[in-house]
Write a protein that holds these residues in place. Sequence first.
Motif, short mmCIF file in Angstrom:
data_model
loop_
_atom_site.label_atom_id
_atom_site.label_comp_id
_atom_site.label_asym_id
_atom_site.label_seq_id
_atom_site.Cartn_x
_atom_site.Cartn_y
_atom_site.Cartn_z
N VAL A 20 -13.91 -13.47 -11.80
CA VAL A 20 -12.72 -12.94 -12.02
C VAL A 20 -12.91 -11.39 -12.24
N LEU A 21 -12.29 -10.11 -11.89
CA LEU A 21 -12.32 -8.78 -12.03
C LEU A 21 -11.01 -8.29 -12.59
N LEU A 22 -11.21 -7.34 -13.60
CA LEU A 22 -10.07 -6.85 -14.18
C LEU A 22 -10.36 -5.06 -14.16
N ILE A 23 -9.36 -4.38 -13.18
CA ILE A 23 -9.55 -3.03 -13.12
C ILE A 23 -8.60 -2.45 -13.95
N VAL A 24 -8.83 -1.47 -14.83
CA VAL A 24 -8.13 -0.84 -15.73
C VAL A 24 -8.00 0.82 -15.42
N GLY A 25 -6.73 1.25 -15.61
CA GLY A 25 -6.37 2.56 -15.65
C GLY A 25 -6.83 3.28 -14.47
N GLN A 26 -7.42 4.42 -14.69
CA GLN A 26 -7.84 5.30 -13.66
C GLN A 26 -8.87 4.75 -12.61
N GLU A 27 -9.41 3.50 -13.09
CA GLU A 27 -10.37 2.88 -12.26
C GLU A 27 -9.65 2.61 -10.83
N LEU A 28 -8.35 2.14 -11.00
CA LEU A 28 -7.76 1.64 -9.99
C LEU A 28 -7.60 2.61 -8.81
N LYS A 29 -8.02 3.90 -8.94
CA LYS A 29 -8.12 4.92 -7.87
C LYS A 29 -9.15 4.85 -7.08
N GLN A 30 -10.14 3.79 -7.25
CA GLN A 30 -11.09 3.48 -6.35
C GLN A 30 -10.39 2.51 -5.05
N LEU A 31 -9.30 2.16 -5.34
CA LEU A 31 -8.54 1.29 -4.36
C LEU A 31 -7.85 2.01 -3.46
N ILE A 32 -7.74 3.40 -3.89
CA ILE A 32 -6.65 4.26 -2.78
C ILE A 32 -7.21 4.25 -1.54
N SER A 33 -6.35 3.94 -0.67
CA SER A 33 -6.53 3.88 0.75
C SER A 33 -7.64 2.62 1.29
N GLN A 34 -7.72 1.67 0.36
CA GLN A 34 -8.33 0.53 0.87
C GLN A 34 -7.33 -0.64 1.02
N ASN A 35 -7.63 -1.64 1.77
CA ASN A 35 -7.03 -2.74 2.15
C ASN A 35 -7.68 -3.94 1.42
N ILE A 36 -6.65 -4.59 0.45
CA ILE A 36 -7.25 -5.71 -0.26
C ILE A 36 -6.26 -6.81 -0.16
N GLU A 37 -6.71 -7.96 -0.67
CA GLU A 37 -5.82 -9.03 -0.68
C GLU A 37 -5.49 -9.65 -1.88
N GLY A 38 -4.25 -10.05 -2.13
CA GLY A 38 -3.80 -10.85 -3.44
C GLY A 38 -4.44 -10.16 -4.86
N CYS A 39 -3.42 -10.10 -5.63
CA CYS A 39 -3.86 -9.57 -7.22
C CYS A 39 -2.55 -9.59 -7.97
N ARG A 40 -2.75 -9.56 -9.32
CA ARG A 40 -1.61 -9.41 -10.28
C ARG A 40 -1.99 -7.90 -10.80
N VAL A 41 -0.83 -7.15 -10.95
CA VAL A 41 -0.98 -5.83 -11.61
C VAL A 41 0.13 -5.42 -12.48
N PHE A 42 0.05 -5.21 -13.67
CA PHE A 42 0.94 -4.59 -14.47
C PHE A 42 0.64 -3.12 -14.50
N ILE A 43 1.81 -2.11 -14.02
CA ILE A 43 1.02 -0.76 -13.77
C ILE A 43 2.22 0.19 -14.19
N GLY A 44 1.71 1.54 -13.80
CA GLY A 44 2.43 2.68 -13.99
C GLY A 44 3.05 3.02 -12.68
N LYS A 45 2.84 4.25 -11.96
CA LYS A 45 3.40 4.99 -10.98
C LYS A 45 2.48 4.66 -9.88
N ILE A 46 2.82 3.96 -8.89
CA ILE A 46 1.78 3.86 -7.67
C ILE A 46 2.64 3.66 -6.58
N ASN A 47 2.25 4.24 -5.34
CA ASN A 47 2.78 3.83 -4.18
C ASN A 47 1.87 3.01 -3.37
N LEU A 48 2.48 1.87 -2.68
CA LEU A 48 1.49 0.93 -1.65
C LEU A 48 2.40 0.45 -0.94
#
Length: 286
Positions: A20-48
């Motif tokens: 299991v992996l939990l990405i928190v806060g600004q760490e999520l920026k590492q996924l910008i421009s990445q293609n991933i599969e399936g997750c649950r997110v409780f989040i602020g403002k993001i375009n996807l």
Amino acid sequence: MNLQELFPRFSPSRMLSNQVLLIVGQELKQLISQNIEGCRVFIGKINLSIDSRSYNMEENDFMDVLEGVPIHFKSCSDDLHAYCLFPNYKFARNSLKLFRPGPENYFLERTKFPILHLTEEEANRIQQQMVLLKESLESLQHYYRNDLVQTYFRSFMLEEGNLMFSRANAMTSGNTLIINKKDILLMNFMKLICENAVTEHSVTFYADYLCVSTKHLTRLTKETFKQTPHEMICKEIIYHALDMLDNHEISIRQISEELNFVDMASFSKFFKKQPFDYCFGFAVPH
């Protein structure tokens, strides 16, 4: 990018045994421009985009995307406040013990409405669970770390299930939940799999029961779940197989018979063909 490819990118305090992996806060920026599969997110403002459909998530939005559905994170706000959760099947199975929180049609609804806007109270309850999960992952020296992480994941899933039941009841009472013939057929198919996959492995059995062709059923499941009926049946068989493999008092021969395989060789061949993520951490039976 799958879960096994994500693990090396993050700190050990964000994961548990590659399950299991939990990405928190600004760490999520590492996924910008990445293609991933399936997750649950409780989040602020993001375009996807989810399955090529664009979304703008705002504060207190909650996203739940099924495994296999492609997600592309495009951009996010500088004040991003988010929790992005990636559990693999083995971890979820051990935590939930085959218990599936939420309404029967929950997974079908998530394909149509992957993002929900939560009330302040709903958001606080979900966030509380994420904080507990985060703190338990960060306690690397805690003697019961594994148990705590599983416990808080189960607690989170119960809160999510309660949220989905509340939403389903509200939508039904307000007559805003529209379920068409396709939805009913797919819900019946998923129910049939849960009830019969142990003994019935053929797609033809389910298509005949639902009075549709295998070609039509395949088209519907691929459109909605990005999986063929055969893949969905195989997953349910694997769920039961892994549960029985945990019990060392049950022989491989007994498991093969229980799951309606001709012999142990057929079961072993089937098991080896399954995706790595489902069988990760399990020895292939012989």
